[in-house]
Design an enzyme around this catalytic site. Structure first.
Site, PDB file in Angstrom:
ATOM      1  N   HIS A  20       0.849  -1.209   0.000  1.00 30.01           N
ATOM      2  CA  HIS A  20       0.000   0.000   0.000  1.00 30.01           C
ATOM      3  C   HIS A  20       0.880   1.253   0.000  1.00 30.01           C
ATOM      4  CE1 HIS A  20      -3.085  -2.720   2.157  1.00 30.01           C
ATOM      5  NE2 HIS A  20      -3.549  -2.497   0.950  1.00 30.01           N
ATOM      6  N   LYS A  44     -17.446  -6.690   6.538  1.00 34.17           N
ATOM      7  CA  LYS A  44     -16.242  -7.449   6.899  1.00 34.17           C
ATOM      8  C   LYS A  44     -15.998  -7.360   8.397  1.00 34.17           C
ATOM      9  CE  LYS A  44     -13.422  -7.115   2.701  1.00 34.17           C
ATOM     10  NZ  LYS A  44     -12.179  -6.540   2.154  1.00 34.17           N
ATOM     11  N   ARG A  93      -2.007  -6.384  -8.464  1.00 36.75           N
ATOM     12  CA  ARG A  93      -0.842  -7.232  -8.213  1.00 36.75           C
ATOM     13  C   ARG A  93      -0.743  -8.307  -9.285  1.00 36.75           C
ATOM     14  NH1 ARG A  93      -3.000  -8.267  -2.290  1.00 36.75           N
ATOM     15  NH2 ARG A  93      -4.772  -8.416  -3.690  1.00 36.75           N
ATOM     16  N   SER A 131      -2.951  -7.940   2.855  1.00 41.02           N
ATOM     17  CA  SER A 131      -3.229  -7.739   4.282  1.00 41.02           C
ATOM     18  C   SER A 131      -3.671  -9.052   4.928  1.00 41.02           C
ATOM     19  CB  SER A 131      -4.335  -6.694   4.458  1.00 41.02           C
ATOM     20  OG  SER A 131      -3.918  -5.454   3.956  1.00 41.02           O
TER      21      SER A 131
HETATM   22  O1  PNS Z   1      -8.878  -2.935   0.020  1.00 42.34           O
HETATM   23  P1  PNS Z   1     -10.119  -3.471  -0.612  1.00 42.34           P
HETATM   24  O2  PNS Z   1     -10.942  -4.234   0.406  1.00 42.34           O
HETATM   25  O3  PNS Z   1      -9.832  -4.269  -1.844  1.00 42.34           O
HETATM   26  O4  PNS Z   1     -10.985  -2.170  -1.075  1.00 42.34           O
HETATM   27  C1  PNS Z   1     -12.269  -2.331  -1.670  1.00 42.34           C
HETATM   28  C2  PNS Z   1     -12.969  -0.968  -1.839  1.00 42.34           C
HETATM   29  C3  PNS Z   1     -12.957  -0.168  -0.570  1.00 42.34           C
HETATM   30  C4  PNS Z   1     -12.257  -0.179  -2.926  1.00 42.34           C
HETATM   31  C5  PNS Z   1     -14.437  -1.248  -2.313  1.00 42.34           C
HETATM   32  O5  PNS Z   1     -15.007  -2.221  -1.503  1.00 42.34           O
HETATM   33  C6  PNS Z   1     -15.317  -0.012  -2.298  1.00 42.34           C
HETATM   34  O6  PNS Z   1     -15.140   0.898  -3.079  1.00 42.34           O
HETATM   35  N1  PNS Z   1     -16.305   0.013  -1.377  1.00 42.34           N
HETATM   36  C7  PNS Z   1     -17.192   1.150  -1.163  1.00 42.34           C
HETATM   37  C8  PNS Z   1     -18.621   0.811  -1.520  1.00 42.34           C
HETATM   38  C9  PNS Z   1     -18.836   0.933  -3.012  1.00 42.34           C
HETATM   39  O7  PNS Z   1     -18.689   1.973  -3.602  1.00 42.34           O
HETATM   40  N2  PNS Z   1     -19.191  -0.215  -3.633  1.00 42.34           N
HETATM   41  C10 PNS Z   1     -19.383  -0.316  -5.057  1.00 42.34           C
HETATM   42  C11 PNS Z   1     -18.076  -0.625  -5.741  1.00 42.34           C
HETATM   43  S1  PNS Z   1     -18.371  -0.963  -7.431  1.00 42.34           S
END
Ligand code: PNS
Length: 170
Positions: A20, A44, A93, A131
């Site tokens: 990150h 989560k 990645r 993570s």
């Molecule tokens: O680190 P992560 O868990 O891969 O991050 C995922 C994240 C936070 C980018 C994604 O879950 C997100 O944008 N969540 C916010 C809710 C949202 O907008 N959902 C629709 C995504 S198409």
């Protein structure tokens, strides 16, 4: 002259890893302002609270003058609009990341057509890091000091009640 670009780098960051931080360092060189945004996810079961994750990210990014750490709830596209960001930054990645990232980028674009998602390829030395794996290794008292910043490693072992095994002597 166009206004400096504001980008949001969203994620769970549970906990932040060196991968990150590498993305933050590289992303911060491309934009005027980079907002690292921790998702307040009610689905989560995180190890660290949002406040702890924000604190760890603030500590780790203190030397970057154009990086801010924040948290958000709700839709990412709404948060980005609220922060007047024109770009979402994400890291990829391996090919396994691509499918979900593509899906999110296309859905986000459908909801907010002018918000662009920019992907940076993870640096080679971090391309295997996640993570989830870092938490698993720390839970099993493995040494995570080369995967996360020192302050995160300390907090991980404190939270999990584990102390890292010494690497094997040659
Ligand atoms: O680190 P992560 O868990 O891969 O991050 C995922 C994240 C936070 C980018 C994604 O879950 C997100 O944008 N969540 C916010 C809710 C949202 O907008 N959902 C629709 C995504 S198409």
């Amino acid at each position: 002259m166009p206004a400096p670009l504001i980008a949001v780098y969203p994620g769970s960051f549970d906990p932040p890893t060196n991968g990150h931080l590498d993305l933050i360092a590289r992303g911060s060189r491309l934009v005027g302002q980079l907002i690292v945004a921790v998702l307040e996810n009610t689905q989560k079961q995180p190890l660290f609270t949002v406040a702890e994750r924000v604190e760890m990210l603030k500590e780790a990014t203190a030397s970057f003058t154009n990086v801010e750490v924040d948290s958000f709830a709700g839709l990412l596209v709404d948060y980005a609009a609220h922060r007047q960001a024109g770009v979402i930054l994400r890291g990829i990645r391996a090919i396994s990341d691509y499918e979900i990232e593509l899906q999110m980028a296309l859905l986000n674009r459908r909801m907010r057509p002018h918000l662009e998602t920019i992907f940076l390829m993870a640096s080679e030395e971090h391309s295997f890091l996640s993570s989830r794996m870092v938490k698993e290794i720390a839970t099993l008292a493995g040494d995570v000091s080369s995967f996360v910043p020192p302050a995160v490693s300390k907090r991980l072992h404190a939270k999990l009640g584990s102390s890292p095994c010494k690497p094997p002597q040659k």
